[in-house]
Scaffold this motif. Structure first.
Motif, PDB file in Angstrom:
ATOM      1  N   LYS A 158      12.900   6.671  -9.238  1.00  0.00           N
ATOM      2  CA  LYS A 158      12.256   7.743  -8.450  1.00  0.00           C
ATOM      3  C   LYS A 158      13.058   8.022  -7.183  1.00  0.00           C
ATOM      4  O   LYS A 158      13.198   9.160  -6.748  1.00  0.00           O
ATOM      5  CB  LYS A 158      10.826   7.337  -8.076  1.00  0.00           C
ATOM      6  CG  LYS A 158       9.846   7.511  -9.206  1.00  0.00           C
ATOM      7  CD  LYS A 158       8.440   7.289  -8.704  1.00  0.00           C
ATOM      8  CE  LYS A 158       7.495   7.136  -9.892  1.00  0.00           C
ATOM      9  NZ  LYS A 158       6.236   6.492  -9.542  1.00  0.00           N
ATOM     10  N   TYR A 165      12.030   5.472   2.096  1.00  0.00           N
ATOM     11  CA  TYR A 165      11.439   5.168   0.776  1.00  0.00           C
ATOM     12  C   TYR A 165      11.208   3.657   0.698  1.00  0.00           C
ATOM     13  O   TYR A 165      12.170   2.884   0.645  1.00  0.00           O
ATOM     14  CB  TYR A 165      12.384   5.645  -0.324  1.00  0.00           C
ATOM     15  CG  TYR A 165      11.805   5.542  -1.710  1.00  0.00           C
ATOM     16  CD1 TYR A 165      10.962   6.530  -2.219  1.00  0.00           C
ATOM     17  CD2 TYR A 165      12.096   4.448  -2.526  1.00  0.00           C
ATOM     18  CE1 TYR A 165      10.435   6.434  -3.494  1.00  0.00           C
ATOM     19  CE2 TYR A 165      11.564   4.344  -3.806  1.00  0.00           C
ATOM     20  CZ  TYR A 165      10.741   5.346  -4.281  1.00  0.00           C
ATOM     21  OH  TYR A 165      10.209   5.249  -5.545  1.00  0.00           O
ATOM     22  N   TYR A 208      10.709   2.372  -9.638  1.00  0.00           N
ATOM     23  CA  TYR A 208      10.695   2.837  -8.242  1.00  0.00           C
ATOM     24  C   TYR A 208      12.090   3.307  -7.824  1.00  0.00           C
ATOM     25  O   TYR A 208      12.240   4.318  -7.138  1.00  0.00           O
ATOM     26  CB  TYR A 208      10.246   1.727  -7.297  1.00  0.00           C
ATOM     27  CG  TYR A 208       8.766   1.451  -7.311  1.00  0.00           C
ATOM     28  CD1 TYR A 208       7.841   2.486  -7.168  1.00  0.00           C
ATOM     29  CD2 TYR A 208       8.282   0.152  -7.431  1.00  0.00           C
ATOM     30  CE1 TYR A 208       6.475   2.219  -7.186  1.00  0.00           C
ATOM     31  CE2 TYR A 208       6.919  -0.111  -7.443  1.00  0.00           C
ATOM     32  CZ  TYR A 208       6.029   0.915  -7.319  1.00  0.00           C
ATOM     33  OH  TYR A 208       4.695   0.657  -7.319  1.00  0.00           O
ATOM     34  N   THR A 233       0.819  -1.222   0.000  1.00  0.00           N
ATOM     35  CA  THR A 233       0.000   0.000   0.000  1.00  0.00           C
ATOM     36  C   THR A 233       0.851   1.270   0.000  1.00  0.00           C
ATOM     37  O   THR A 233       0.325   2.349  -0.253  1.00  0.00           O
ATOM     38  CB  THR A 233      -0.945   0.031   1.223  1.00  0.00           C
ATOM     39  OG1 THR A 233      -0.145  -0.021   2.404  1.00  0.00           O
ATOM     40  CG2 THR A 233      -1.912  -1.128   1.195  1.00  0.00           C
ATOM     41  N   ILE A 234       2.134   1.155   0.302  1.00  0.00           N
ATOM     42  CA  ILE A 234       2.945   2.380   0.393  1.00  0.00           C
ATOM     43  C   ILE A 234       4.203   2.342  -0.468  1.00  0.00           C
ATOM     44  O   ILE A 234       5.035   3.239  -0.372  1.00  0.00           O
ATOM     45  CB  ILE A 234       3.331   2.683   1.865  1.00  0.00           C
ATOM     46  CG1 ILE A 234       4.146   1.538   2.454  1.00  0.00           C
ATOM     47  CG2 ILE A 234       2.133   2.999   2.701  1.00  0.00           C
ATOM     48  CD1 ILE A 234       4.897   1.961   3.687  1.00  0.00           C
ATOM     49  N   LEU A 260      14.866  11.376  -5.911  1.00  0.00           N
ATOM     50  CA  LEU A 260      14.551  11.917  -4.581  1.00  0.00           C
ATOM     51  C   LEU A 260      15.810  12.329  -3.815  1.00  0.00           C
ATOM     52  O   LEU A 260      15.832  13.369  -3.150  1.00  0.00           O
ATOM     53  CB  LEU A 260      13.785  10.849  -3.795  1.00  0.00           C
ATOM     54  CG  LEU A 260      13.216  11.210  -2.435  1.00  0.00           C
ATOM     55  CD1 LEU A 260      12.075  12.210  -2.583  1.00  0.00           C
ATOM     56  CD2 LEU A 260      12.724   9.961  -1.712  1.00  0.00           C
ATOM     57  N   GLY A 297       6.949   2.980  -2.966  1.00  0.00           N
ATOM     58  CA  GLY A 297       7.268   4.168  -3.766  1.00  0.00           C
ATOM     59  C   GLY A 297       6.791   5.482  -3.185  1.00  0.00           C
ATOM     60  O   GLY A 297       6.900   6.524  -3.824  1.00  0.00           O
ATOM     61  N   GLN A 298       6.243   5.446  -1.936  1.00  0.00           N
ATOM     62  CA  GLN A 298       5.751   6.690  -1.322  1.00  0.00           C
ATOM     63  C   GLN A 298       6.667   7.082  -0.163  1.00  0.00           C
ATOM     64  O   GLN A 298       6.641   6.443   0.893  1.00  0.00           O
ATOM     65  CB  GLN A 298       4.329   6.500  -0.800  1.00  0.00           C
ATOM     66  CG  GLN A 298       3.334   6.141  -1.880  1.00  0.00           C
ATOM     67  CD  GLN A 298       1.998   5.722  -1.305  1.00  0.00           C
ATOM     68  OE1 GLN A 298       1.592   6.157  -0.233  1.00  0.00           O
ATOM     69  NE2 GLN A 298       1.312   4.830  -2.007  1.00  0.00           N
ATOM     70  N   PRO A 299       7.476   8.127  -0.333  1.00  0.00           N
ATOM     71  CA  PRO A 299       8.407   8.498   0.737  1.00  0.00           C
ATOM     72  C   PRO A 299       7.691   9.011   1.983  1.00  0.00           C
ATOM     73  O   PRO A 299       6.644   9.641   1.880  1.00  0.00           O
ATOM     74  CB  PRO A 299       9.253   9.608   0.105  1.00  0.00           C
ATOM     75  CG  PRO A 299       8.618   9.961  -1.187  1.00  0.00           C
ATOM     76  CD  PRO A 299       7.562   8.964  -1.510  1.00  0.00           C
ATOM     77  N   ARG A 300       8.262   8.701   3.146  1.00  0.00           N
ATOM     78  CA  ARG A 300       7.726   9.167   4.435  1.00  0.00           C
ATOM     79  C   ARG A 300       8.864   9.733   5.269  1.00  0.00           C
ATOM     80  O   ARG A 300       9.951   9.159   5.275  1.00  0.00           O
ATOM     81  CB  ARG A 300       7.142   8.005   5.255  1.00  0.00           C
ATOM     82  CG  ARG A 300       6.114   7.175   4.578  1.00  0.00           C
ATOM     83  CD  ARG A 300       4.795   7.870   4.635  1.00  0.00           C
ATOM     84  NE  ARG A 300       3.882   7.276   3.661  1.00  0.00           N
ATOM     85  CZ  ARG A 300       2.864   6.484   3.971  1.00  0.00           C
ATOM     86  NH1 ARG A 300       2.640   6.201   5.217  1.00  0.00           N
ATOM     87  NH2 ARG A 300       2.080   6.003   3.035  1.00  0.00           N
ATOM     88  N   LYS A 301       8.570  10.814   5.985  1.00  0.00           N
ATOM     89  CA  LYS A 301       9.563  11.316   6.931  1.00  0.00           C
ATOM     90  C   LYS A 301       9.451  10.539   8.239  1.00  0.00           C
ATOM     91  O   LYS A 301       8.346  10.328   8.738  1.00  0.00           O
ATOM     92  CB  LYS A 301       9.355  12.798   7.181  1.00  0.00           C
ATOM     93  CG  LYS A 301       9.803  13.640   5.999  1.00  0.00           C
ATOM     94  CD  LYS A 301       9.922  15.092   6.352  1.00  0.00           C
ATOM     95  CE  LYS A 301      10.555  15.824   5.176  1.00  0.00           C
ATOM     96  NZ  LYS A 301      10.500  17.271   5.294  1.00  0.00           N
TER      97      LYS A 301
END
Ligand code: SF4
Length: 236
Positions: A225, A199, A222, A183-184, A229, A186-190
């Motif tokens: 990307k 990542y 991915y 569900t996450i 980033l 390829g979606q970066p999070r701090k």
């Protein structure tokens, strides 16, 4: 955990008043690994051939973290070797990332988690697969918490700005058990008070097992990307 620099100086050099600058990451990691080689914090020490600590460039600002050593890593003492490692190297190269130059690689667990059965003398025997290699299994929660001190010490030395988290155990270590990679991805999070960008991508061994060119290409996208980033941390 005792400062491994002090332990090293006491044991090897016979004194404990030498200043090692915090900026000497390679030496600090060497000392830490030296301590980890003696680790018996969880039962996995009994079934490892080689502890797999970390590899690569600790000055790059980027850490890649996977799940645990597999049978190939266990034999060689180096993370991400064998088929999954070869695929990862090729995918990173396609994305413009050099594994040795641009990443410091490690795992959540430092010893291979293996399937085992009780043996006649009360100990446990490692289950081998059809290729006569140790049967890998998913890390258990207790093993991860026992081993986390080593990973946290590595993070403390390397101080990455970015973490490429590969697979569910790595993602869940940082984001919590309820998160799933699908569900996450390829979606970066701090994370860590915004100090680190995480990542998430799938583990390369998952991609290799699927044998799907479409999935392999998506994995490379991915990584591209991720390459964009991190920007200037990776030379063009
Ligand atoms: S997996 Fe980690 S905690 Fe367990 S023995 Fe190996 S280094 Fe120690």
């Amino acid at each position: 955990m005792k400062d491994p620099r002090v332990l090293f100086l006491r044991e090897v050099c016979g004194f404990d008043r030498v200043w090692i600058p915090n900026s000497n990451k390679l030496f600090r990691l060497y000392l830490l690994e030296r301590e980890a080689q003696k680790c018996k914090r969880c039962p996995l020490y009994k079934t490892r051939d080689k502890l797999v600590f970390g590899w690569g460039n600790p000055y790059s600002g980027i850490m890649a973290i996977g799940e645990a050593p597999g049978p190939d890593e266990d034999k060689l003492g180096k993370p991400f070797v064998g088929r999954a490692g070869e695929f990862l190297d090729a995918a990173l190269k396609e994305a413009g990332i050099d594994r040795e130059r641009d990443l410091y690689l490690g795992n959540i667990l430092k010893c291979i988690p293996v399937k085992s059965v009780p043996s006649y003398n009360g100990s446990s025997a490692v289950v081998m697969d059809k290729f006569q290699r140790k049967s890998f299994r998913a890390p258990q929660t207790g093993e991860i918490s026992s081993c986390s001190g080593w990973l946290e010490a590595q993070l403390n030395i390397v101080k990455p700005k970015f973490i490429l988290a590969m697979g569910n155990p790595a993602v869940q270590y940082f984001l919590g058990g309820g998160v799933n990679i699908t569900t996450i991805v390829g979606q970066p999070r701090k994370i860590r008070n915004g100090q680190i960008v995480l990542y998430p991508v799938m583990h390369p061994s998952f991609i290799v097992r699927q044998k799907t060119p479409e999935l392999e290409n998506r994995y490379i996208e991915y990584l591209k990307k991720f390459r964009d980033l991190v920007g200037d941390l990776i030379p063009k």
